[in-house]
Design an enzyme around this catalytic site. Structure first.
Site, PDB file in Angstrom:
ATOM      1  N   TRP A  23       0.739  -0.576   0.243  1.00 44.40           N
ATOM      2  CA  TRP A  23       0.419   0.316   0.221  1.00 44.40           C
ATOM      3  C   TRP A  23       1.125   1.340  -0.036  1.00 44.40           C
ATOM      4  CZ3 TRP A  23      -0.239  -4.442   3.061  1.00 44.40           C
ATOM      5  CH2 TRP A  23      -1.633  -4.783   3.094  1.00 44.40           C
ATOM      6  N   ASP A  24       2.273   1.131   0.115  1.00 44.08           N
ATOM      7  CA  ASP A  24       3.050   2.291   0.098  1.00 44.08           C
ATOM      8  C   ASP A  24       2.968   3.334   1.396  1.00 44.08           C
ATOM      9  OD1 ASP A  24       4.848   4.034  -0.714  1.00 44.08           O
ATOM     10  OD2 ASP A  24       3.695   5.081  -1.915  1.00 44.08           O
ATOM     11  N   TYR A  25       2.867   2.272   2.415  1.00 44.86           N
ATOM     12  CA  TYR A  25       2.384   3.102   3.710  1.00 44.86           C
ATOM     13  C   TYR A  25       3.645   3.121   4.662  1.00 44.86           C
ATOM     14  CZ  TYR A  25      -2.295   2.247   3.658  1.00 44.86           C
ATOM     15  OH  TYR A  25      -3.945   2.949   3.667  1.00 44.86           O
ATOM     16  N   ASP A  26       4.718   3.573   3.879  1.00 48.80           N
ATOM     17  CA  ASP A  26       6.078   3.381   4.627  1.00 48.80           C
ATOM     18  C   ASP A  26       6.127   4.389   5.759  1.00 48.80           C
ATOM     19  OD1 ASP A  26       5.680   4.977   2.092  1.00 48.80           O
ATOM     20  OD2 ASP A  26       7.771   5.095   1.343  1.00 48.80           O
TER      21      ASP A  26
END
Length: 795
Positions: free
Chosen positions: A465-468
């Site tokens: 989810w590109d939740y970096d």
């Protein structure tokens, strides 16, 4: 002739009737589709009724007008039933139908011979407007007030700063200190006098896009430093400038000549590092130095007094951080966040261009001697046995998670806290190695003397989810323990023991949806904070928005067609999925501010979804999507909007914010951003408000200039002061504002020359407190680009 006149009305009623019928036809067709998908029946029923009303009006029947009036009245009833006291949610349900009603009333006046017909039409139109205004007033007045709890008393919760750095007269580090509290003990500007703030000085840096090719890449994001008698900043293309803090007069500048080809998605320099070399005589060259990372991944050190390169740092003042990475195409590796210095070690990560290639350059973390520039250690998670540069003929492991944002550090513990990103190819996980799965989307504590991990805290398992982690961890004391506060893009806020990484506040496990293109990769549960979260409830069809019933209906259809099973819905390839919150947060790189005297956290946040689809490789190839160094062409644009993810089966297409292409309006109803104060002792909300005005928002990109709070997207952080003020820009309304920490109410604001997507800072010079912001604008936030730095002070 007489027969024709009897079958048709006036030219106005024919025209208005045709418009009503045509709109009704669109609503009926779309409404039928929506009903088949299991959605609201309103659009089908209203559309069918409008077709009838339009035909009757065109044929000169007054009943057509009365039927349309009934549609509007019933639409008002339906709006209240569906969204209740929410004025912004009522906008697409009410405004366009009422505007069309005014035209219908005018058409009805042409269908009667009454001598007072135009007076009645005017009365009817005024009545419609009055009733609509009353409806929105009731909707706004009936909305629940923001939470308002008692603010902790200043001085009851003081906490020592382990950095040893002093903030107040100075602002020596990007986050105030390496503890990243973004707090100042200054009190000269307070709630009572802040309304008198005026511009003390402004300067133009001269760094503006030099060509149309890079116009869509600029985003300054810079927070200046103030140390002693100088202010230090860097521009989007890494020009370092020293200013007189009282006047803004330039003292020196150094231009590292970064080429345009080095610009990644965004030309940004968030900050520089000031470092005083221990043991060096103050009159020696580079005894104090300013260090920055550049878009082409160099570290550059200059003398803080003269701006000349420090000959004792690296090679003539420069170090190439790309050495050991192997092939690095232009723009793939950049340092746009300031390194962090702990115990004389300059710790830096770097941004690796998202979405290009599974085997993009390494995310290795490096520690350099802040005096000599010598590499002291490097942490490559795939090669933990390496202590320095790669052995001859080898390179840092490609595609590993990187740290593109700012670290924080504890001088006493000798730890540096790394908010880690994801492995290359954010939206596909099957090719990731065990070490990547262990450290991605985690906060990792490294021993600054050895570069070895001491502990890690992971917020997402096998992140697609590109939740970096985008924000720094903020160092605090929590109930007697040395702790840190860690905000996330998901909206969760964690409190961890900074010695061990052990959660000091409750962390739970949430069952999450499976499926997607890699069902075997998806974890059945994900960690969530049970202490505090900025995240709002899952979306429903009723949350869809637009400027009219038509685009609201289109958003409803998109919602029903997409895969959405709530938080952590995995991406799919045969249809879109909804990611909520989107990759811009929650909390992104602006981070949080903490008042250590009152024990209050201030967090501005985003509240927007993304509309996502994995694109099969053959389809992506047909579209010409390839890594930027091969075929992408023009640089810039939103992350994920047609990124190839080469060497995986899927490219990725992200509609950031989930916008309709023809109007530019977002599909989710407002607010899109907020700001909240949190009692750190309890995790309870003190107040929470929508953040950002509608003045620069509007359909088709036309600013409405309405000074009405809507809650806009925002990037950049806040600063809190001991006087009980929160200074923040960040929103897309191009305003800087002061907020009363007690109530959350705005007590001062000013229009900026460009977008305020940067964190402000404050300092004292010659007995006067200043507030400074780099109002550079931002392409991703679609705010005006500027090269102005603005300073405010009391008269």
């Amino acid at each position: 002739m007489g027969g024709a006149r009897s079958r048709w009305g006036s030219w106005l009623s024919i025209l208005i009737g045709a418009i009503v019928a045509l709109i009704g036809l669109v609503l009926a067709i779309g409404g039928l589709w929506l009903a088949i998908l299991g959605g609201s029946l309103y659009y089908l029923l209203a559309g069918a009724a409008m077709i009838g009303a339009g035909v009757l009006l065109a044929r000169g029947r007054m009943t057509g007008g009365w039927l349309y009036l009934a549609i509007v009245v019933l639409s008002l009833v339906w709006a209240w039933w569906e969204v209740g006291a929410n004025a912004w949610a009522q906008v697409p349900r009410v405004i366009a139908p009422v505007v069309l009603l005014l035209a219908v009333i005018a058409a009805m006046a042409t269908l009667t011979r009454r001598p007072d017909r135009w007076r009645l039409a005017l009365i009817g139109g005024v009545a419609a407007l009055v009733l609509t205004t009353a409806d929105f007033w009731l909707a706004a007045a009936g909305a629940p007030d923001p939470v308002l709890a008692a603010l902790p008393v200043a001085g009851t919760r003081g906490m020592a700063d382990p950095s040893g750095e002093q903030v107040g007269a100075d602002w020596p580090v990007y986050g105030g200190t390496t503890s990243a509290r973004r707090y100042s003990p200054l009190t000269q500007i307070n709630v009572e006098n802040v309304g008198k703030l005026k511009r003390a000085w402004t300067i133009h840096t001269g760094d503006l896009p030099s060509s149309p090719q890079i116009r869509g890449t600029y985003g300054a994001e810079n927070t200046p430093l103030k140390v002693g008698d100088s202010l230090y900043l860097c521009t989007p293309k890494n020009i370092m400038i020293a200013l007189d803090p009282a006047t803004g007069k330039e003292r020196w500048r150094y231009d590292p000549k970064v080429p345009d080809t080095a610009i990644p998605y965004t030309a940004a320099c968030r900050g520089v590092v000031y470092y005083a070399v221990p043991g060096m005589a103050a009159d020696q060259p580079c005894a104090t130095r300013v260090i920055e990372g550049t878009l082409d991944a160099r570290l550059i050190a200059v003398d803080a007094r003269s701006g000349r390169l420090c000959a004792d740092f690296g090679t003539n003042g420069q170090v190439d951080a790309k050495i050991g990475m192997g092939k690095v195409p232009d723009g793939f590796v950049s340092i746009n966040s300031p390194p962090t210095v702990v115990r004389g070690i300059l710790v830096t990560g770097h941004q690796v261009l998202d979405g290009q290639d599974r085997w993009a350059p390494s995310g290795v973390i490096q520690g350099f001697d802040a005096r000599t520039g010598q590499l002291r250690w490097a942490w490559d998670m795939m090669h933990p046995e390496w202590n320095g540069a790669p052995p001859q003929g080898q390179e840092w492991a490609r595609g590993t998670p990187n740290m593109w944002t700012m670290a924080s550090g504890d001088e006493q513990l000798g730890l540096v806290y790394l908010p880690m990103g994801n492995a290359a190819a954010d939206y596909y996980s099957s090719l990731r190695r065990p070490q990547e799965n262990a450290f991605a989307t985690s906060l990792v504590a490294l021993d600054v003397t050895t570069g070895k991990p001491r502990w890690r805290f992971q917020a997402v398992r096998k992140d697609v989810w590109d939740y970096d982690f985008g924000a720094q961890a903020t160092l605090v004391d929590y109930k007697g323990a040395p702790a840190l506060v860690l905000p996330s893009k998901q909206g969760d806020i964690y409190v961890l023991d900074r010695r061990t990484g052990r959660p000091l506040t409750p962390v739970g496990e949430m069952r999450v949806p499976g499926g997607g293109v890699e069902p075997e990769q998806r974890a059945p549960t994900q960690p969530v904070s049970l202490w505090h979260s900025l995240r709002k409830p899952d979306l429903t069809e009723r949350d869809m928005w637009g400027m009219s019933p038509i685009d609201q209906m289109i958003c409803r259809i998109q919602f029903r067609r997409a895969s959405y099973k709530g938080f952590f819905t995995p991406p799919e390839s045969d249809r879109h999925s909804i990611e909520y919150p989107g990759y811009n947060g929650g909390t992104d790189w602006g981070g949080i501010a903490v008042d250590p005297a009152r024990g209050v956290i201030v967090a501005n946040y985003n509240d927007m979804p993304n509309y996502v689809r994995l694109v099969p490789r053959a389809e992506a190839d047909k579209k010409g999507w390839a890594p930027r160094d091969q075929a992408r062409g023009a640089i810039g644009g939103a992350e994920g909007a047609g990124d190839p993810q080469a060497n995986t089966p899927y490219a990725i297409d992200v509609n950031a914010g989930w916008r309709l292409p023809f109007t530019g309006m977002l599909c989710k109803q407002p607010p899109y951003g907020g700001i909240r104060a949190i009692d750190m002792a309890t995790g309870k909300t003190i107040w929470d408000r929508a953040f950002g005005e509608a003045r620069t928002n509007g359909p088709f990109g036309i600013p409405s200039m309405l000074p009405i709070t809507i809650g806009t997207p925002n990037n950049g952080g806040a600063v809190v002061t001991a006087s009980g003020l929160v200074f923040v820009a960040a929103a897309t309304d191009n305003l800087i504002r002061a907020i009363d920490l007690r109530t959350g109410r705005t007590v001062w604001k000013d229009v900026l020359p460009g977008g305020g997507q940067a964190t402000p800072m404050t300092y004292e010079m010659n007995g006067k407190q200043y507030l400074v912001l780099y109002a550079g604008g931002h392409h991703f936030m679609e705010t005006p680009v500027s090269d102005e730095v603005v300073a405010y002070a009391l008269p």
